[in-house]
Design a protein around this motif. Structure first.
Motif, PDB file in Angstrom:
ATOM      1  N   GLN A   1       0.914  -1.068  -0.085  1.00 19.37           N
ATOM      2  CA  GLN A   1       0.049  -0.072  -0.011  1.00 19.37           C
ATOM      3  C   GLN A   1       0.990   1.260  -0.236  1.00 19.37           C
ATOM      4  OE1 GLN A   1      -3.504  -0.728  -0.570  1.00 19.37           O
ATOM      5  NE2 GLN A   1      -2.411  -2.666  -0.435  1.00 19.37           N
ATOM      6  N   ILE A   2       2.135   1.288  -0.409  1.00 18.73           N
ATOM      7  CA  ILE A   2       3.034   2.310  -0.484  1.00 18.73           C
ATOM      8  C   ILE A   2       2.402   3.226  -1.878  1.00 18.73           C
ATOM      9  CG2 ILE A   2       5.209   3.218  -0.812  1.00 18.73           C
ATOM     10  CD1 ILE A   2       6.102   0.875   0.923  1.00 18.73           C
ATOM     11  N   GLY A   3       2.250   2.386  -2.776  1.00 17.65           N
ATOM     12  CA  GLY A   3       1.849   2.934  -4.194  1.00 17.65           C
ATOM     13  C   GLY A   3       3.132   2.852  -5.070  1.00 17.65           C
ATOM     14  N   PRO A   4       2.859   2.941  -6.449  1.00 15.35           N
ATOM     15  CA  PRO A   4       3.689   3.039  -7.551  1.00 15.35           C
ATOM     16  C   PRO A   4       4.614   4.280  -7.656  1.00 15.35           C
ATOM     17  CG  PRO A   4       1.607   3.424  -8.494  1.00 15.35           C
ATOM     18  CD  PRO A   4       1.419   3.303  -6.954  1.00 15.35           C
TER      19      PRO A   4
ATOM     20  N   LEU B   1      -0.224  -4.326   5.473  1.00 20.44           N
ATOM     21  CA  LEU B   1       1.061  -4.118   5.412  1.00 20.44           C
ATOM     22  C   LEU B   1       1.816  -4.850   6.306  1.00 20.44           C
ATOM     23  CD1 LEU B   1       3.538  -2.052   4.829  1.00 20.44           C
ATOM     24  CD2 LEU B   1       2.710  -0.904   7.016  1.00 20.44           C
ATOM     25  N   SER B   2       1.305  -5.169   7.433  1.00 21.22           N
ATOM     26  CA  SER B   2       1.829  -6.310   8.416  1.00 21.22           C
ATOM     27  C   SER B   2       2.014  -7.432   7.505  1.00 21.22           C
ATOM     28  CB  SER B   2       1.091  -6.429   9.696  1.00 21.22           C
ATOM     29  OG  SER B   2       1.252  -5.067  10.435  1.00 21.22           O
ATOM     30  N   GLY B   3       0.954  -8.209   7.046  1.00 25.64           N
ATOM     31  CA  GLY B   3       0.652  -9.170   6.496  1.00 25.64           C
ATOM     32  C   GLY B   3       1.805  -9.476   5.271  1.00 25.64           C
ATOM     33  N   VAL B   4       2.002  -8.499   4.607  1.00 31.58           N
ATOM     34  CA  VAL B   4       2.990  -8.665   3.344  1.00 31.58           C
ATOM     35  C   VAL B   4       4.456  -8.826   3.956  1.00 31.58           C
ATOM     36  CG1 VAL B   4       3.928  -7.374   1.475  1.00 31.58           C
ATOM     37  CG2 VAL B   4       1.317  -7.333   1.729  1.00 31.58           C
TER      38      VAL B   4
END
Length: 367
Positions: A255-258, A312-315
């Motif tokens: 979820q940071i983005g491209p 985020l934590s899962g990734v």
């Protein structure tokens, strides 16, 4: 005669428990090589099950034709692109790591800043003042960590043989689950009912919703953004476009983005003097970056809304624990647990917002 029957035979209970534990451990030991592949196949099948049913209706109600069509789609749209991306990551990252580790990373001059109207000269002088005041020393200290960090992510993707085996196992289990999906789902629900009654059945259904939410709302959105961003980089002539596409995919998953990848690419294009393609990439980056605001809500309606911090934590945790496959498995595990805990908490009434009333009622009860 004396009654030799005892109320509780403790050795029998202990040996029975030991036997059950040994059998469970033996079963897990036997199926351990297939656990990740089967888990991944379950995620894929649950997320694409409605599509398979639609294909079955279009193909004259033939399940065999629908399974064959879904297998081809998985090969073309999922397995081949992922295998190609991982292979490209391994091939292109070796010279990149060597280049970073040998000390060839230097801060750019950014001469194009002088051409920016109004405040370009000020930015240029401020930047070079920062570089002269310790930018080179900072880069020298950061550089070893850049090499180690890049090497860590590449080492996670470097187990290409094991990763490809998991892909093959996933494809095999996906075909089997497509073929007998209703029977497998009914068996899992039956087992859940035996364990927890109606709550167990509801837990299985909520787990399916969470899996579909992650697979469609997060993974598919990240994949679409990565592909479009990679096309823009390749058309603009940015080197290592395939490798950067993998990085964009990872950034979108967390979820940071491209833009974390696209903005440096734009800066590089302007720095190299290719302002036309730099401008084109700016426009294309705006489209790719805002795509998730439209695509993710449309896809996530099919599942359950989940917090971004959970994804985020899962990734990150999944990547560290399981490698590349953990990018998909980690968020799903946390999402399923989150949904089950949330439903369990909401089975009781919410507490009163007025704390004074709660304390007063407690004092009256004590009196």
């Amino acid at each position: 005669m004396k009654n030799l029957q005892r109320g509780t035979d403790l050795p029998q209970v202990l040996f029975t428990l030991m036997f059950i534990l040994v059998m469970i451990a033996a079963c897990l030991w036997v199926v351990q090589p297939f656990i990740l592949g089967f888990t991944w196949a379950c995620m894929v099948v649950i997320a694409t099950w409605p599509l398979m049913l639609k294909l079955q209706k279009l193909l004259w109600g033939r399940r065999s034709l629908a399974v064959f069509a879904m297998t081809i789609l998985l090969l073309l749209l999922f397995i081949f692109p992922i295998a190609l991306l991982v292979s490209s990551l391994i091939d292109n990252s070796a010279p990149l790591i060597a280049w970073i580790s040998k000390g060839h990373v230097e801060l750019p001059e950014l001469l194009w800043l002088q051409e920016v109207p109004y405040f370009g000269d000020k930015l240029y002088h401020s930047y070079h003042t920062l570089v002269a005041g310790g930018g080179a020393a900072i880069m020298a200290k950061v550089q070893p960590y850049l090499g180690r960090t890049t090497g860590f992510f590449v080492s996670q993707a470097g187990h290409f043989g094991r990763f490809f085996i998991h892909l093959a196992v996933m494809l095999l289990f996906s075909v089997l689950l497509y073929w007998r999906g209703e029977r497998v789902a009914y068996g899992i629900r039956h087992f859940a009912c035996r364990m927890g009654g109606r709550r167990g059945d509801a837990a299985v259904l909520l787990a399916g919703q969470a899996i579909r939410s992650v697979a469609l709302g997060v993974v598919v959105t990240a994949l679409v953004q990565a592909v479009l961003g990679g096309v823009g980089l390749a058309v603009a002539g940015v080197p290592y476009a395939t490798l950067l596409t993998v990085v964009i995919f990872m950034c979108c998953l967390v979820q940071i983005g491209p833009l974390l990848v696209l903005i440096p690419a734009i800066i590089w294009l302007y720095y190299s003097g290719d302002t036309t393609w730099g401008t084109v990439l700016i426009v294309w980056s705006c489209v790719v970056a805002t795509l998730d605001n439209v695509l993710r809500p449309m896809l996530i309606r099919m599942g359950a809304d989940l917090p971004i911090i959970l994804i985020l934590s899962g990734v990150i945790g999944g990547l560290v624990a399981f490698g590349m496959i953990g990018l998909f498995i980690g968020p799903v595990v946390l999402a399923v647990s989150y949904r089950l805990v949330t439903v369990w908490i909401h089975e009781v009434p919410e507490p009163s917002l007025d704390a004074s009333q709660v304390i007063e009622a407690l004092n009256d009860h004590d009196e």
